[in-house]
Scaffold this motif. Structure first.
Motif, PDB file in Angstrom:
ATOM      1  N   PRO A   1       0.867  -1.278   0.058  1.00 44.33           N
ATOM      2  CA  PRO A   1       0.060   0.024   0.171  1.00 44.33           C
ATOM      3  C   PRO A   1       0.893   1.164   0.032  1.00 44.33           C
ATOM      4  O   PRO A   1       0.689   2.225  -0.826  1.00 44.33           O
ATOM      5  CB  PRO A   1      -0.881  -0.196   1.157  1.00 44.33           C
ATOM      6  N   LEU A   2       1.752   1.259   0.918  1.00 44.02           N
ATOM      7  CA  LEU A   2       2.870   2.377   1.009  1.00 44.02           C
ATOM      8  C   LEU A   2       3.341   2.842  -0.422  1.00 44.02           C
ATOM      9  O   LEU A   2       3.441   3.835  -0.878  1.00 44.02           O
ATOM     10  CB  LEU A   2       3.779   2.448   2.028  1.00 44.02           C
ATOM     11  N   ASP A   3       4.033   1.757  -1.208  1.00 43.85           N
ATOM     12  CA  ASP A   3       4.493   1.808  -2.461  1.00 43.85           C
ATOM     13  C   ASP A   3       3.576   2.309  -3.495  1.00 43.85           C
ATOM     14  O   ASP A   3       3.766   2.994  -4.244  1.00 43.85           O
ATOM     15  CB  ASP A   3       5.129   0.384  -2.962  1.00 43.85           C
ATOM     16  N   VAL A   4       2.435   1.879  -3.345  1.00 37.68           N
ATOM     17  CA  VAL A   4       1.317   2.350  -4.443  1.00 37.68           C
ATOM     18  C   VAL A   4       1.045   3.978  -4.206  1.00 37.68           C
ATOM     19  O   VAL A   4       0.973   4.603  -4.896  1.00 37.68           O
ATOM     20  CB  VAL A   4      -0.278   1.646  -4.011  1.00 37.68           C
ATOM     21  N   VAL A   5       0.877   4.294  -2.962  1.00 33.07           N
ATOM     22  CA  VAL A   5       0.552   5.677  -2.711  1.00 33.07           C
ATOM     23  C   VAL A   5       1.668   6.593  -3.014  1.00 33.07           C
ATOM     24  O   VAL A   5       1.612   7.518  -3.607  1.00 33.07           O
ATOM     25  CB  VAL A   5       0.105   5.896  -1.251  1.00 33.07           C
ATOM     26  N   LYS A   6       3.087   6.083  -2.662  1.00 36.01           N
ATOM     27  CA  LYS A   6       4.158   6.870  -3.171  1.00 36.01           C
ATOM     28  C   LYS A   6       4.301   6.907  -4.561  1.00 36.01           C
ATOM     29  O   LYS A   6       4.614   8.113  -5.227  1.00 36.01           O
ATOM     30  CB  LYS A   6       5.325   6.137  -2.454  1.00 36.01           C
ATOM     31  N   SER A   7       4.184   5.969  -5.409  1.00 35.34           N
ATOM     32  CA  SER A   7       4.461   5.842  -6.608  1.00 35.34           C
ATOM     33  C   SER A   7       3.345   6.673  -7.301  1.00 35.34           C
ATOM     34  O   SER A   7       3.463   7.492  -8.341  1.00 35.34           O
ATOM     35  CB  SER A   7       4.598   4.612  -7.360  1.00 35.34           C
ATOM     36  N   GLY A   8       2.129   6.596  -6.990  1.00 37.20           N
ATOM     37  CA  GLY A   8       1.050   7.406  -7.385  1.00 37.20           C
ATOM     38  C   GLY A   8       1.228   9.010  -7.353  1.00 37.20           C
ATOM     39  O   GLY A   8       0.973   9.774  -8.225  1.00 37.20           O
ATOM     40  N   ASN A   9       1.606   9.341  -6.208  1.00 41.66           N
ATOM     41  CA  ASN A   9       1.875  10.800  -5.759  1.00 41.66           C
ATOM     42  C   ASN A   9       2.973  11.173  -6.478  1.00 41.66           C
ATOM     43  O   ASN A   9       3.210  12.316  -7.088  1.00 41.66           O
ATOM     44  CB  ASN A   9       1.975  10.944  -4.327  1.00 41.66           C
TER      45      ASN A   9
ATOM     46  N   LYS B   1      -3.849 -12.085  -4.476  1.00 38.29           N
ATOM     47  CA  LYS B   1      -3.012 -11.986  -5.698  1.00 38.29           C
ATOM     48  C   LYS B   1      -3.384 -10.435  -6.505  1.00 38.29           C
ATOM     49  O   LYS B   1      -2.631 -10.060  -7.171  1.00 38.29           O
ATOM     50  CB  LYS B   1      -3.336 -13.180  -6.869  1.00 38.29           C
ATOM     51  N   SER B   2      -4.518  -9.877  -6.016  1.00 34.91           N
ATOM     52  CA  SER B   2      -4.723  -8.639  -6.588  1.00 34.91           C
ATOM     53  C   SER B   2      -3.684  -7.528  -6.067  1.00 34.91           C
ATOM     54  O   SER B   2      -3.006  -7.486  -4.942  1.00 34.91           O
ATOM     55  CB  SER B   2      -5.936  -8.130  -6.213  1.00 34.91           C
ATOM     56  N   GLU B   3      -3.553  -6.407  -6.916  1.00 40.82           N
ATOM     57  CA  GLU B   3      -2.775  -5.246  -6.388  1.00 40.82           C
ATOM     58  C   GLU B   3      -3.727  -4.301  -5.366  1.00 40.82           C
ATOM     59  O   GLU B   3      -4.733  -4.412  -5.669  1.00 40.82           O
ATOM     60  CB  GLU B   3      -2.364  -4.263  -7.676  1.00 40.82           C
ATOM     61  N   TRP B   4      -2.884  -3.752  -4.765  1.00 38.66           N
ATOM     62  CA  TRP B   4      -3.517  -2.609  -3.774  1.00 38.66           C
ATOM     63  C   TRP B   4      -4.094  -1.555  -4.723  1.00 38.66           C
ATOM     64  O   TRP B   4      -3.277  -0.984  -5.576  1.00 38.66           O
ATOM     65  CB  TRP B   4      -2.696  -2.097  -2.665  1.00 38.66           C
ATOM     66  N   ARG B   5      -5.374  -0.944  -4.313  1.00 39.38           N
ATOM     67  CA  ARG B   5      -5.989  -0.015  -4.996  1.00 39.38           C
ATOM     68  C   ARG B   5      -6.850   0.924  -4.146  1.00 39.38           C
ATOM     69  O   ARG B   5      -7.206   0.457  -2.932  1.00 39.38           O
ATOM     70  CB  ARG B   5      -7.000  -0.428  -6.010  1.00 39.38           C
ATOM     71  N   ILE B   6      -6.557   2.318  -4.164  1.00 40.01           N
ATOM     72  CA  ILE B   6      -7.158   3.243  -3.351  1.00 40.01           C
ATOM     73  C   ILE B   6      -8.840   3.218  -3.711  1.00 40.01           C
ATOM     74  O   ILE B   6      -9.109   3.452  -4.778  1.00 40.01           O
ATOM     75  CB  ILE B   6      -6.635   4.602  -3.537  1.00 40.01           C
ATOM     76  N   TYR B   7      -9.579   3.379  -2.672  1.00 40.52           N
ATOM     77  CA  TYR B   7     -10.887   3.510  -2.665  1.00 40.52           C
ATOM     78  C   TYR B   7     -11.311   4.727  -2.112  1.00 40.52           C
ATOM     79  O   TYR B   7     -12.265   5.093  -2.043  1.00 40.52           O
ATOM     80  CB  TYR B   7     -11.788   2.230  -2.335  1.00 40.52           C
ATOM     81  N   ASP B   8     -10.603   5.209  -1.096  1.00 40.67           N
ATOM     82  CA  ASP B   8     -10.992   6.585  -0.208  1.00 40.67           C
ATOM     83  C   ASP B   8      -9.858   7.332   0.128  1.00 40.67           C
ATOM     84  O   ASP B   8      -8.638   6.850   0.296  1.00 40.67           O
ATOM     85  CB  ASP B   8     -11.932   6.142   0.922  1.00 40.67           C
ATOM     86  N   ILE B   9      -9.980   8.369   0.386  1.00 40.04           N
ATOM     87  CA  ILE B   9      -9.033   9.771   0.628  1.00 40.04           C
ATOM     88  C   ILE B   9      -9.614  10.318   1.736  1.00 40.04           C
ATOM     89  O   ILE B   9     -10.616  10.963   1.368  1.00 40.04           O
ATOM     90  CB  ILE B   9      -8.457  10.506  -0.398  1.00 40.04           C
ATOM     91  N   VAL B  10      -9.049  10.483   2.797  1.00 34.56           N
ATOM     92  CA  VAL B  10      -9.301  11.212   3.995  1.00 34.56           C
ATOM     93  C   VAL B  10      -8.526  12.275   4.301  1.00 34.56           C
ATOM     94  O   VAL B  10      -7.328  12.260   4.631  1.00 34.56           O
ATOM     95  CB  VAL B  10      -9.461  10.390   5.372  1.00 34.56           C
ATOM     96  N   THR B  11      -8.987  13.498   4.023  1.00 35.47           N
ATOM     97  CA  THR B  11      -8.393  15.007   4.204  1.00 35.47           C
ATOM     98  C   THR B  11      -8.678  15.570   5.323  1.00 35.47           C
ATOM     99  O   THR B  11     -10.030  16.031   5.545  1.00 35.47           O
ATOM    100  CB  THR B  11      -8.290  15.728   2.989  1.00 35.47           C
ATOM    101  N   ASP B  12      -7.821  15.812   6.354  1.00 35.30           N
ATOM    102  CA  ASP B  12      -8.166  16.716   7.558  1.00 35.30           C
ATOM    103  C   ASP B  12      -9.452  16.029   8.091  1.00 35.30           C
ATOM    104  O   ASP B  12     -10.369  16.811   8.455  1.00 35.30           O
ATOM    105  CB  ASP B  12      -8.416  18.073   7.067  1.00 35.30           C
ATOM    106  N   ASP B  13      -9.707  14.666   8.430  1.00 36.00           N
ATOM    107  CA  ASP B  13     -10.568  13.936   9.093  1.00 36.00           C
ATOM    108  C   ASP B  13     -11.915  13.918   8.039  1.00 36.00           C
ATOM    109  O   ASP B  13     -12.978  13.566   8.580  1.00 36.00           O
ATOM    110  CB  ASP B  13     -10.833  14.399  10.535  1.00 36.00           C
ATOM    111  N   ILE B  14     -11.765  14.377   7.030  1.00 35.29           N
ATOM    112  CA  ILE B  14     -13.131  14.372   5.994  1.00 35.29           C
ATOM    113  C   ILE B  14     -12.858  13.245   4.954  1.00 35.29           C
ATOM    114  O   ILE B  14     -12.072  13.442   4.026  1.00 35.29           O
ATOM    115  CB  ILE B  14     -13.481  15.846   5.206  1.00 35.29           C
ATOM    116  N   SER B  15     -13.820  12.284   5.045  1.00 35.19           N
ATOM    117  CA  SER B  15     -13.623  11.239   3.862  1.00 35.19           C
ATOM    118  C   SER B  15     -14.336  11.575   2.721  1.00 35.19           C
ATOM    119  O   SER B  15     -15.479  11.984   2.718  1.00 35.19           O
ATOM    120  CB  SER B  15     -14.179  10.052   4.765  1.00 35.19           C
TER     121      SER B  15
END
Length: 187
Positions: free
Chosen positions: A17-25, A136-150
């Protein structure tokens, strides 16, 4: 024995998950700071690590199960277009950001990655929520919580109200209208 050892090596090599977020950003930052970058380039990059279908499904909750496959597809595509346009508008207007990575937490097939986004003097806590359909699936983002707001919870609340007032067709029409407005503003 060899097969289980090979499987363990392959699973260890899959991005966490951390790798997915880093490479995406990293990819997003590269695009928004390059000359002549387009909304389409940004959208294609974001599509590689965000699961719009899963976000759509979770945002609709129980209503999802009542839809036909064609309605699900139409809704997911509308949400994808709306969120892509909204994200592009924000990303291009905010410009470059410094991202500090915090902890990664994995519980079964769900994960979170904590970050801080630094722009000028602002420091925004951002938590990414990820899942994978199976081991076997890759990790995928489904939600982003910014400043406690999902993002997901915000849409869930809005959708419940619109569904109660206008039904599914009214919700879909509302989202299509918002999508068209956002896409028009990007041109």
């Amino acid at each position: 024995m060899f097969a289980s050892l090979l499987a363990a090596v392959l699973l260890a090599a899959a991005p966490g998950p951390l790798d997915v977020v880093k490479s995406g950003n990293t990819e997003v930052q590269k695009i928004i700071t390059s000359k002549g970058a387009s909304e389409e380039q940004l959208s294609k990059a974001v599509d590689r690590f965000v699961d719009w279908g899963e976000l759509s499904k979770r945002a609709l909750g129980e209503t999802w199960d009542k839809l036909t496959p064609a309605q699900r597809k139409d809704f997911s595509e509308t949400m994808q277009g709306l969120l892509r346009a909204s994200y592009a508008q924000k990303a291009f207007s905010q410009g470059r950001a410094l991202i500090q990575y915090g902890k990664e937490s994995i519980q079964g097939r769900e994960a979170t990655v904590d970050t801080k986004v630094i722009m000028s003097r602002d420091r925004l806590p951002v938590r990414y929520k990820l899942y994978r359909a199976d081991d076997k699936s890759e990790w995928r983002i489904y939600d982003i919580v910014t400043d406690d707001i999902s993002l997901l919870e915000t849409y869930q609340g809005q959708f419940r109200k619109i569904l109660a007032d206008k039904g599914f067709d009214g919700l879909l029409a509302t989202l299509k209208s918002k999508r068209a407005q956002l896409e028009k503003s990007l041109k």
